[in-house]
Design a protein around this motif. Sequence first.
Motif, PDB file in Angstrom:
ATOM      1  N   GLN A  57     -10.271  -1.384   7.684  1.00 37.11           N
ATOM      2  CA  GLN A  57     -11.050  -0.972   6.514  1.00 37.11           C
ATOM      3  C   GLN A  57     -10.696  -1.883   5.343  1.00 37.11           C
ATOM      4  O   GLN A  57     -11.387  -2.839   5.079  1.00 37.11           O
ATOM      5  CB  GLN A  57     -10.810   0.512   6.227  1.00 37.11           C
ATOM      6  N   CYS A  58      -9.551  -1.634   4.686  1.00 42.24           N
ATOM      7  CA  CYS A  58      -9.199  -2.546   3.583  1.00 42.24           C
ATOM      8  C   CYS A  58      -8.732  -3.898   4.107  1.00 42.24           C
ATOM      9  O   CYS A  58      -8.827  -4.908   3.432  1.00 42.24           O
ATOM     10  CB  CYS A  58      -8.139  -1.924   2.687  1.00 42.24           C
ATOM     11  N   GLY A  59      -8.176  -3.917   5.313  1.00 43.63           N
ATOM     12  CA  GLY A  59      -7.790  -5.168   5.950  1.00 43.63           C
ATOM     13  C   GLY A  59      -6.403  -5.687   5.629  1.00 43.63           C
ATOM     14  O   GLY A  59      -5.983  -6.717   6.160  1.00 43.63           O
ATOM     15  N   PHE A  60      -5.660  -4.969   4.800  1.00 50.01           N
ATOM     16  CA  PHE A  60      -4.342  -5.482   4.394  1.00 50.01           C
ATOM     17  C   PHE A  60      -3.360  -5.551   5.569  1.00 50.01           C
ATOM     18  O   PHE A  60      -2.572  -6.479   5.680  1.00 50.01           O
ATOM     19  CB  PHE A  60      -3.755  -4.605   3.277  1.00 50.01           C
ATOM     20  N   CYS A  61      -3.448  -4.588   6.462  1.00 50.94           N
ATOM     21  CA  CYS A  61      -2.529  -4.535   7.600  1.00 50.94           C
ATOM     22  C   CYS A  61      -2.990  -5.428   8.741  1.00 50.94           C
ATOM     23  O   CYS A  61      -2.251  -5.642   9.703  1.00 50.94           O
ATOM     24  CB  CYS A  61      -2.442  -3.103   8.130  1.00 50.94           C
ATOM     25  N   THR A  62      -4.252  -5.883   8.674  1.00 53.41           N
ATOM     26  CA  THR A  62      -4.908  -6.497   9.831  1.00 53.41           C
ATOM     27  C   THR A  62      -4.236  -7.781  10.339  1.00 53.41           C
ATOM     28  O   THR A  62      -4.031  -7.913  11.544  1.00 53.41           O
ATOM     29  CB  THR A  62      -6.403  -6.728   9.526  1.00 53.41           C
ATOM     30  N   LEU A  68       2.218  -0.612   9.856  1.00 53.30           N
ATOM     31  CA  LEU A  68       1.630   0.555   9.202  1.00 53.30           C
ATOM     32  C   LEU A  68       0.219   0.245   8.701  1.00 53.30           C
ATOM     33  O   LEU A  68      -0.043  -0.834   8.174  1.00 53.30           O
ATOM     34  CB  LEU A  68       2.497   0.997   8.021  1.00 53.30           C
ATOM     35  N   CYS A  69      -0.678   1.207   8.909  1.00 50.37           N
ATOM     36  CA  CYS A  69      -2.042   1.102   8.398  1.00 50.37           C
ATOM     37  C   CYS A  69      -2.359   2.406   7.686  1.00 50.37           C
ATOM     38  O   CYS A  69      -2.205   3.478   8.260  1.00 50.37           O
ATOM     39  CB  CYS A  69      -3.034   0.897   9.544  1.00 50.37           C
ATOM     40  N   ARG A  70      -2.781   2.295   6.425  1.00 51.15           N
ATOM     41  CA  ARG A  70      -3.070   3.517   5.658  1.00 51.15           C
ATOM     42  C   ARG A  70      -4.542   3.891   5.717  1.00 51.15           C
ATOM     43  O   ARG A  70      -4.951   4.856   5.093  1.00 51.15           O
ATOM     44  CB  ARG A  70      -2.622   3.342   4.206  1.00 51.15           C
TER      45      ARG A  70
HETATM   46  S1  FES Z   1      -7.063  -1.250   7.139  1.00 50.86           S
HETATM   47 FE1  FES Z   1      -6.204  -0.674   5.233  1.00 50.86          FE
HETATM   48  S2  FES Z   1      -4.100  -0.607   5.714  1.00 50.86           S
HETATM   49 FE2  FES Z   1      -4.973  -0.903   7.617  1.00 50.86          FE
END
Ligand code: FES
Lengths: 161, 296
Positions: A100-105, A135-137
């Motif tokens: 979704q936000c892609g930060f963990c991707t 971790l993925c939020r």
């Molecule tokens: S997609 Fe947002 S933290 Fe994993």
Amino acid sequence: MAKQHVTAVINGEETEFLCETQQTMLDVLRDVIGLTGSKEGCASGDCGACSVIVDGRLVCSCLMLGVEAEGKAITTIEGVADGETLHPVQQKFLEHAALQCGFCTPGLIVAAKALLDENPNPTETEARYWLAGNLCRCTGYDKVIRAVMDAAAVMRGEAAR
Amino acid sequence: MSSLNYAAPTTVDEAVKLLAGASGLAKVLSGGTDLLVQLRAGRLKPDLIVDTKKIPGIIGIRKGSDGGFVIGAATPGAEVEANAELNAAWPGLVEALDLIGSTQVQGRCSLAGNLCNASPAADSVPALYAAGAIAVVVGSKGRREVPVEQIPTGPGRTSLAKDEFILEFKLPPRGPRSADAYLRFIPRTEMDIAVVGCGINVTLDEKGVCTAARVALGAVSPTVIMVPEAAQILVGHTLDADTLAKLDAAAQAAAKPITDKRGTVEYRKKIAGVLARRVAAIAFDRAQGKTNGKAH
Ligand code: FES
Ligand SMILES: Cc1cc2nc3c(=O)[nH]c(=O)nc-3n(C[C@H](O)[C@H](O)[C@H](O)COP(=O)(O)OP(=O)(O)OC[C@H]3O[C@@H](n4cnc5c(N)ncnc54)[C@H](O)[C@@H]3O)c2cc1C
Ligand code: FES
């Protein structure tokens, strides 16, 4: 102390850089070399957003000093695709909308690639434990796991790309 | 900008000289999974980091002249876990080290770092104590062999001199009907710090009677502790109900925990007893060849 001179192979290319002792490999990747795909979520080894592969082992680049890279081969998220061709894990992340936000991707994809390099046929439980340090939020992990299991099948030649 | 020096010596002598000659605080670096977190948090301000991983033998697993395993001090958890022979002989030690952190942390974390960080809750340490491991310590005065339980002296403190570090760990040769086990109690299944940890190592005779035992508890005292009273209860007995009850009581009595967010004194004591029973059962089963699977 003067800056240290380090030579490492990063994503297949011999790379030289200068860094201070206390700079982590993550600092070096992002701020010195300009490879900003690896993310800093925590800087304490808890989130896995900074995952890279060093001489075949998955590690947190935030828990490694830049100077420790001397003579090592490092794969970051920027080195996972083969030119314009996405790695099956990347392709399946897109297809399953595993972000979704892609930060963990980036961290998840590097970690999943390391898993499939070592174990081409993981069980879902093995995949979940392997990725427990990422971790993925946002996603709730389920789509991530579907993508990884599907990519594994593709890589074994059991499912279509 | 900064005065933090770094050196990656390739011999023991060179490393010892660097440590001995350091003007301020010098820290040995293995996997860095504790050290880098402490550096970043500003809790630790060393002047020199000595990365010992380029010293031959400090990473790797081999058999010593007595037939016992020798594990390099900085060998990462992932490499220990992948060694089938070590898994068969010391399943408890391997499962304890394997509990540390994530796959990423396993790529770097070491026995020496876990022991010398000297956390009372360190997972591999009760298993190392129970195994009767010996630390091979090197320094300016030469080399000495120290039982692992003499290394930590308090939270974050060790008995090592400024110019000393651990080169490797020696495990005793493994006889028949011997096995170890480790369990920790945490409220979740991964990535947490032990509320209590327990390592037990036993040798049995043909009838399943215990002939030798070592019991260690973690997170119930300022350091991991040996519990010889509990070991004595096992020796001379099979694991019958009476022995288990006495073992439980001995573990509870030895536990001197504190109350913190992970649990109260009463709770931790109770858990110490329960874990001792469960770990003993696994170790006895393994020693009799009933299971060789992991405890987790
Ligand atoms: S997609 Fe947002 S933290 Fe994993
Ligand atoms: C996300 C995360 C999860 C974790 N989970 C757990 C867990 O579940 N259980 C647990 O027990 N720990 C856990 N830890 C803590 C840590 O990973 C372990 O303590 C690990 O074993 C430390 O090993 P290292 O090689 O990384 O040590 P380092 O960080 O390199 O060193 C730790 C300390 O030991 C000293 N040292 C290192 N090598 C030597 C040597 N050869 N001789 C003398 N001194 C030495 C260093 O100077 C330093 O003071 C976790 C850490 C992180 C970041
Ligand atoms: S930034 Fe490295 S684990 Fe979170």
